[in-house]
Design a protein around this motif. Sequence first.
Motif, PDB file in Angstrom:
ATOM      1  N   LEU A   1       0.823  -1.223   0.000  1.00 24.22           N
ATOM      2  CA  LEU A   1       0.000   0.000   0.000  1.00 24.22           C
ATOM      3  C   LEU A   1       0.855   1.272   0.000  1.00 24.22           C
ATOM      4  CD1 LEU A   1      -2.817  -0.972   2.515  1.00 24.22           C
ATOM      5  CD2 LEU A   1      -3.083  -0.544   0.072  1.00 24.22           C
TER       6      LEU A   1
ATOM      7  N   MET B   1       3.413   3.166  -3.494  1.00 24.79           N
ATOM      8  CA  MET B   1       3.046   4.006  -4.651  1.00 24.79           C
ATOM      9  C   MET B   1       2.002   5.046  -4.259  1.00 24.79           C
ATOM     10  SD  MET B   1       0.660   1.191  -6.409  1.00 24.79           S
ATOM     11  CE  MET B   1      -0.219   0.115  -5.310  1.00 24.79           C
ATOM     12  N   ASP B   2       1.769   5.974  -5.169  1.00 28.75           N
ATOM     13  CA  ASP B   2       0.600   6.837  -5.032  1.00 28.75           C
ATOM     14  C   ASP B   2      -0.269   6.645  -6.276  1.00 28.75           C
ATOM     15  OD1 ASP B   2       1.772   8.373  -7.043  1.00 28.75           O
ATOM     16  OD2 ASP B   2       2.582   9.859  -5.658  1.00 28.75           O
ATOM     17  N   GLN B   3      -1.192   7.555  -6.513  1.00 33.06           N
ATOM     18  CA  GLN B   3      -2.133   7.350  -7.626  1.00 33.06           C
ATOM     19  C   GLN B   3      -1.557   7.760  -8.976  1.00 33.06           C
ATOM     20  OE1 GLN B   3      -2.655   8.889  -4.766  1.00 33.06           O
ATOM     21  NE2 GLN B   3      -4.664   8.410  -3.910  1.00 33.06           N
TER      22      GLN B   3
ATOM     23  N   ALA C   1     -10.539  12.943 -12.832  1.00 33.01           N
ATOM     24  CA  ALA C   1      -9.607  11.865 -12.486  1.00 33.01           C
ATOM     25  C   ALA C   1     -10.171  10.499 -12.840  1.00 33.01           C
ATOM     26  CB  ALA C   1      -9.276  11.925 -10.996  1.00 33.01           C
ATOM     27  N   ASP C   2     -11.495  10.383 -12.892  1.00 33.54           N
ATOM     28  CA  ASP C   2     -12.109   9.088 -13.169  1.00 33.54           C
ATOM     29  C   ASP C   2     -12.522   8.954 -14.637  1.00 33.54           C
ATOM     30  OD1 ASP C   2     -12.843   6.586 -12.153  1.00 33.54           O
ATOM     31  OD2 ASP C   2     -14.946   7.171 -12.065  1.00 33.54           O
TER      32      ASP C   2
ATOM     33  N   ARG D   1      -5.410   2.705 -14.560  1.00 36.61           N
ATOM     34  CA  ARG D   1      -4.315   2.028 -13.863  1.00 36.61           C
ATOM     35  C   ARG D   1      -4.203   0.556 -14.262  1.00 36.61           C
ATOM     36  NH1 ARG D   1      -1.334   3.109  -9.824  1.00 36.61           N
ATOM     37  NH2 ARG D   1      -2.317   5.075  -9.416  1.00 36.61           N
ATOM     38  N   ALA D   2      -5.302  -0.019 -14.714  1.00 38.73           N
ATOM     39  CA  ALA D   2      -5.277  -1.439 -15.071  1.00 38.73           C
ATOM     40  C   ALA D   2      -4.783  -1.654 -16.508  1.00 38.73           C
ATOM     41  CB  ALA D   2      -6.675  -2.033 -14.893  1.00 38.73           C
TER      42      ALA D   2
ATOM     43  N   TRP E   1      -7.172  -1.263  -3.109  1.00 39.26           N
ATOM     44  CA  TRP E   1      -5.865  -1.447  -3.758  1.00 39.26           C
ATOM     45  C   TRP E   1      -5.321  -2.842  -3.475  1.00 39.26           C
ATOM     46  CZ3 TRP E   1      -1.952   3.141  -4.284  1.00 39.26           C
ATOM     47  CH2 TRP E   1      -2.574   4.191  -4.980  1.00 39.26           C
TER      48      TRP E   1
ATOM     49  N   PHE F   1     -16.400   8.865  -6.538  1.00 44.00           N
ATOM     50  CA  PHE F   1     -16.635   8.329  -7.882  1.00 44.00           C
ATOM     51  C   PHE F   1     -18.016   7.690  -7.989  1.00 44.00           C
ATOM     52  CE2 PHE F   1     -11.916   7.937  -7.470  1.00 44.00           C
ATOM     53  CZ  PHE F   1     -11.639   9.041  -8.258  1.00 44.00           C
TER      54      PHE F   1
END
Lengths: 458, 342
Positions: free
Chosen positions: A26, A29-31, A327-328, A388-389, B2, B37
């Motif tokens: 966790l 990393m960050d976003q 962001a989404d 991200r995927a 996550w 979201f």
Amino acid sequence: MNDFIRQLAEITGPGFVSGEPEERYLYSMDQGTMPPVSPDAVVMPGSTEEVQQIMRLANKHKVPVVPMGGGLVLSGLTRALHGGIILDMKRMNRILKVNPKSRYAVIEGGASEGMLQAYLKKHHPELKHSMPDAPPIATLAGNICIHGSGHLSVLGGFHSDMLTGMEVVLPTGEIVKSGSCSVSTDWFARAPLPDLSGLFLGWSGTTGVVTKLGIRLFPSYAHNDMLIFVCEDADLMPDVISRLTGVQVAEDMTPWMTPKPEWARGFLHINISYGAHSKKELTFKRNLLQASVKKYSDQKIAGFLPMPPPQKSRFLKIPSSDLVTFADLRKGGGFEYVGAIMAIEHFAEAYRAGLNIARTYNVSYSMGARIIGAGHAMMFFYAYAFNRADPEDIKRAQHALEATNTAALEIGGIPWKSELPAQKQIIDKMDPGTFNLMNKIRSVLDPNHIMNPGNWEK
Amino acid sequence: MWLLRAWLDGKITLSQRFAEIMFSCTACGNCTEHCPFPGFKNLLLEAFTSGRESFLDDGLVPAGVRDYLTRMQLHGNPYGLPGKKRADWAAGTDIAPFTDQEYLFYAGDEGSYDNRGQEIARSASRLLAKAGISFGILTGGENSDGNDVRASGETALFEDLAKKNTDLFNNKNVKKIITLSPHSFNSFKKDYPKLGGNYQVFHYTQILAFNMGKLKFRENPEPVLATYHDPCYLGRHNLDYYSPRMMLSAVPGIKIAEMDRNKKNALCCGGGGGNLFTNVLSSGYESPARSRAREAKATGAKIIAVSCPLCAIMLEDAVKTEGLAGDLRVMEISEIINDRIM
């Protein structure tokens, strides 16, 4: 490392240290787009004394330490590039003092923007602080240390300009104070002393751990309003911004350019927020703002967008939720932006460079800026959303960010809270004397080079 | 999320620590409330439940969770006590067995077996009777509502419990149910219809809120400041923040002081998702219940009013551990009212 973790647990208690794979993942990393790097352990101190003990222990064993606030920097600054520990400050989240007359607050290093906002709303509704458009869990210390900006930045400059003093634990474990609090019990200003706060601002956690800080507060108005100025010609923007800031009534000014929604495509908008104690004062301020750009309204080449009140309320929301929506955009939770600090006369160049890059790399973009002070500078941002995927999408966003950093530097700007590759680009362009001094200071403060190593290095 | 994503991507494996993290979730719904979201936010809790299901499939669950689910499976309740003792809480009261009354009163696991929960069940049912509500109780045979079993990811066990209950309720011709626990309320209302259990379901505060006018209060009561703790399954999960407050505001002498985190922002007591029994969440200084007790104390209130037996148990423990028992009393709403009516 197991023995080291055990010693950390003796300092904080076992519930606040972990070397388990889950926590290490966790905190790797960050976003943003920077690749994950796992720390060896994560520790959450509960007091300045605990931070001090942790730093002494880490310094003794030469274990790297990465201080972390909300972990929302997006540019990977809180990754443990050389292993070691992440020092998560979120437990130290108290608001220690509010001085309503001298208008400042003293808070702990892990206090969040949302906490201070809620605290002031409840206990001092006549006061507010400058909120960034980050999620409310972002920490004040983190944001100030990266030279953040926010909803009062036209009024008060960068958030680091609003800093009135600090308590910091050095890499070697000493506690130091900067600003008036080093002499007085009051935390009113950094003047008139030698300004040691600069040793910890903009250094990306490579010089010490901020455990307390003082921050300026501002009047919270009973009446708030906003205007949106629109034009089509990017070349007009520096003069428009200069005129609007010149009347000195706005609290915040944020130009924005985005291809979605469709009605906004191709136009350059400037949101201008201002407040007043009375309706009369509010009208007066509105008139001043409108008069400042009358030259363009009269020529009908630009003007103010008519805004019904319900639409205004969306723009007056602090922090703004618009960036979250963006962001989404690509789904998958990836979002990063390059904020480049630059002079406002480079607005048009910066805008065109952004359009070019978005076209070249086929990325979803949003561009904008936050004006700092009376047009003294701006934080021009290029935001890219990615999935991200989807590794290809991440790569595309990474390339776009690199190209943006290069473009920003070429224009004469400086990437803000820059990720590792951009730090190296900045150093390449930096005056060698400046970089040498940075290294000298760092080696004095951190002789064993344990603080967030890998950052601000060639 | 996550971690779940990392596991799906093969970056981490299922482990005891991962299981502890997953089963420490109380399913309070605060993440859903605050996730910015749209769309995605509504799937968060389901994603966590599915994740826990995978741990159960692999047999990788904390011992407390394993034992909790075993007791549920063997005894139909988390206490491991015989089903025939379920109605013991009503012994010595005038509450009639359910026959053809308007409502079935379902006391739930805590109301049936826990000493404190039994007190609350007796108090709430006494008030319902005082308000003239026609209700009866089952005298054995019913099982746990299964709400927290479902949240823990043990779907098959939940369906088994729900099936047994719906068969029983349907055989008894139950049409309307009043629940003591917001957990039962949530499950009967949202999950049972998919399994053949279609009832009009009410939390007891929803019935009493509209019958407060039937109660006769004593004159000149001692003024008391109370704060109200929203239970997650009545508040965030079912959006009823007002029935309990309506009740409290109708009580002479009671003044309400809200905690900083209230209604949709309320902090969970830490007892949901089976955590009351599994103890996966810590009970240390920063545990939800102890944080909540300190938050209540900060309002200056002398009473924490609750409308959920789980919250009552969790917060009472926390108040004692915090050393606040002399200053702050945890009372279920009907207890406050019963103390003040003639």
